[in-house]
Motif scaffolding. Sequence first.
Motif, PDB file in Angstrom:
ATOM      1  N   GLY A   9       0.808  -1.197   0.000  1.00 53.57           N
ATOM      2  CA  GLY A   9       0.000   0.000   0.000  1.00 53.57           C
ATOM      3  C   GLY A   9       0.850   1.258   0.000  1.00 53.57           C
ATOM      4  O   GLY A   9       2.080   1.196   0.036  1.00 53.57           O
ATOM      5  N   GLY A  10       0.175   2.398  -0.078  1.00 57.11           N
ATOM      6  CA  GLY A  10       0.905   3.657  -0.052  1.00 57.11           C
ATOM      7  C   GLY A  10       0.096   4.791  -0.626  1.00 57.11           C
ATOM      8  O   GLY A  10      -1.114   4.678  -0.821  1.00 57.11           O
ATOM      9  N   LEU A  11       0.789   5.889  -0.892  1.00 53.64           N
ATOM     10  CA  LEU A  11       0.179   7.092  -1.454  1.00 53.64           C
ATOM     11  C   LEU A  11       0.502   7.169  -2.941  1.00 53.64           C
ATOM     12  O   LEU A  11       1.667   7.018  -3.335  1.00 53.64           O
ATOM     13  CB  LEU A  11       0.717   8.331  -0.732  1.00 53.64           C
ATOM     14  N   ARG A  38     -11.996  -3.961   0.721  1.00 57.17           N
ATOM     15  CA  ARG A  38     -11.550  -2.648   1.159  1.00 57.17           C
ATOM     16  C   ARG A  38     -12.629  -1.985   2.004  1.00 57.17           C
ATOM     17  O   ARG A  38     -13.813  -2.273   1.865  1.00 57.17           O
ATOM     18  CB  ARG A  38     -11.188  -1.756  -0.034  1.00 57.17           C
ATOM     19  N   GLN A  39     -12.155  -1.105   2.878  1.00 60.70           N
ATOM     20  CA  GLN A  39     -13.049  -0.372   3.763  1.00 60.70           C
ATOM     21  C   GLN A  39     -12.613   1.075   3.822  1.00 60.70           C
ATOM     22  O   GLN A  39     -11.513   1.388   4.288  1.00 60.70           O
ATOM     23  CB  GLN A  39     -13.066  -0.987   5.157  1.00 60.70           C
ATOM     24  N   ALA A  40     -13.484   1.935   3.340  1.00 58.77           N
ATOM     25  CA  ALA A  40     -13.244   3.373   3.403  1.00 58.77           C
ATOM     26  C   ALA A  40     -13.857   3.914   4.688  1.00 58.77           C
ATOM     27  O   ALA A  40     -14.764   3.296   5.258  1.00 58.77           O
ATOM     28  CB  ALA A  40     -13.848   4.053   2.190  1.00 58.77           C
ATOM     29  N   SER A  84      -4.953   3.020 -13.044  1.00 58.16           N
ATOM     30  CA  SER A  84      -5.920   4.120 -13.205  1.00 58.16           C
ATOM     31  C   SER A  84      -6.626   4.422 -11.885  1.00 58.16           C
ATOM     32  O   SER A  84      -7.858   4.538 -11.838  1.00 58.16           O
ATOM     33  CB  SER A  84      -6.942   3.768 -14.287  1.00 58.16           C
ATOM     34  N   LEU A  85      -5.860   4.545 -10.834  1.00 60.46           N
ATOM     35  CA  LEU A  85      -6.442   4.736  -9.509  1.00 60.46           C
ATOM     36  C   LEU A  85      -7.158   6.073  -9.400  1.00 60.46           C
ATOM     37  O   LEU A  85      -6.737   7.081 -10.005  1.00 60.46           O
ATOM     38  CB  LEU A  85      -5.354   4.613  -8.442  1.00 60.46           C
ATOM     39  N   ARG A  86      -8.231   6.058  -8.624  1.00 61.94           N
ATOM     40  CA  ARG A  86      -9.073   7.236  -8.425  1.00 61.94           C
ATOM     41  C   ARG A  86      -9.119   7.579  -6.942  1.00 61.94           C
ATOM     42  O   ARG A  86      -8.922   6.697  -6.087  1.00 61.94           O
ATOM     43  CB  ARG A  86     -10.494   6.929  -8.911  1.00 61.94           C
ATOM     44  N   PRO A  87      -9.430   8.811  -6.600  1.00 62.39           N
ATOM     45  CA  PRO A  87      -9.547   9.157  -5.177  1.00 62.39           C
ATOM     46  C   PRO A  87     -10.533   8.260  -4.424  1.00 62.39           C
ATOM     47  O   PRO A  87     -10.309   7.952  -3.244  1.00 62.39           O
ATOM     48  CB  PRO A  87     -10.023  10.602  -5.219  1.00 62.39           C
ATOM     49  N   GLU A  88     -11.572   7.827  -5.099  1.00 63.41           N
ATOM     50  CA  GLU A  88     -12.560   6.971  -4.438  1.00 63.41           C
ATOM     51  C   GLU A  88     -12.053   5.552  -4.166  1.00 63.41           C
ATOM     52  O   GLU A  88     -12.751   4.761  -3.510  1.00 63.41           O
ATOM     53  CB  GLU A  88     -13.865   6.901  -5.243  1.00 63.41           C
ATOM     54  N   ASP A  89     -10.868   5.217  -4.659  1.00 64.63           N
ATOM     55  CA  ASP A  89     -10.247   3.933  -4.322  1.00 64.63           C
ATOM     56  C   ASP A  89      -9.529   3.986  -2.970  1.00 64.63           C
ATOM     57  O   ASP A  89      -9.049   2.962  -2.488  1.00 64.63           O
ATOM     58  CB  ASP A  89      -9.252   3.512  -5.406  1.00 64.63           C
ATOM     59  N   VAL A 111      -4.282   2.349   1.271  1.00 62.22           N
ATOM     60  CA  VAL A 111      -4.077   2.887  -0.069  1.00 62.22           C
ATOM     61  C   VAL A 111      -4.733   4.265  -0.108  1.00 62.22           C
ATOM     62  O   VAL A 111      -5.924   4.396   0.178  1.00 62.22           O
ATOM     63  CB  VAL A 111      -4.687   1.976  -1.148  1.00 62.22           C
ATOM     64  N   THR A 112      -3.947   5.278  -0.431  1.00 62.96           N
ATOM     65  CA  THR A 112      -4.445   6.638  -0.511  1.00 62.96           C
ATOM     66  C   THR A 112      -4.167   7.183  -1.898  1.00 62.96           C
ATOM     67  O   THR A 112      -3.014   7.181  -2.343  1.00 62.96           O
ATOM     68  CB  THR A 112      -3.790   7.532   0.542  1.00 62.96           C
ATOM     69  N   VAL A 113      -5.226   7.620  -2.562  1.00 62.87           N
ATOM     70  CA  VAL A 113      -5.101   8.195  -3.905  1.00 62.87           C
ATOM     71  C   VAL A 113      -5.416   9.679  -3.800  1.00 62.87           C
ATOM     72  O   VAL A 113      -6.559  10.072  -3.551  1.00 62.87           O
ATOM     73  CB  VAL A 113      -6.051   7.507  -4.896  1.00 62.87           C
TER      74      VAL A 113
END
Length: 115
Positions: A9-11, A38-40, A84-89, A111-113
């Motif tokens: 994981g990471g930014l 995943r859990q937001a 193609s990562l998005r902020p909502e991921d 995981v931070t997008v």
Amino acid sequence: QVQVVESGGGLVQPGGSLRLSCAASGSILSPNVMGWYRQAPGKQRALVARITSGGSTNYADSVKGRFTISRDNAKNTVYLQMNSLRPEDTAVYYCNAAWPSWDYWGQGTQVTVSS
């Protein structure tokens, strides 16, 4: 004792890629199914993708075409290639390893997008 350990994981910036790995150890039998959830914040844990020992896969609609799950049965390891990562991921990603009578969770990897 079975252990499930995630890494990777990471930014990352929007549009970027990350690869998560998860290894299950402590059992002589390979898991029947390995999956990523995943859990937001403020949301329930939800399936991202899962794969059987035979290679059959399932994906959440929101990640189809962007994420790819794969596994190495010899190593009891599952991977999640995220493109193609998005902020909502953005979420904590958890690995699950399941046998017919029990299943185990990893500790999760963030995981931070974000730009």
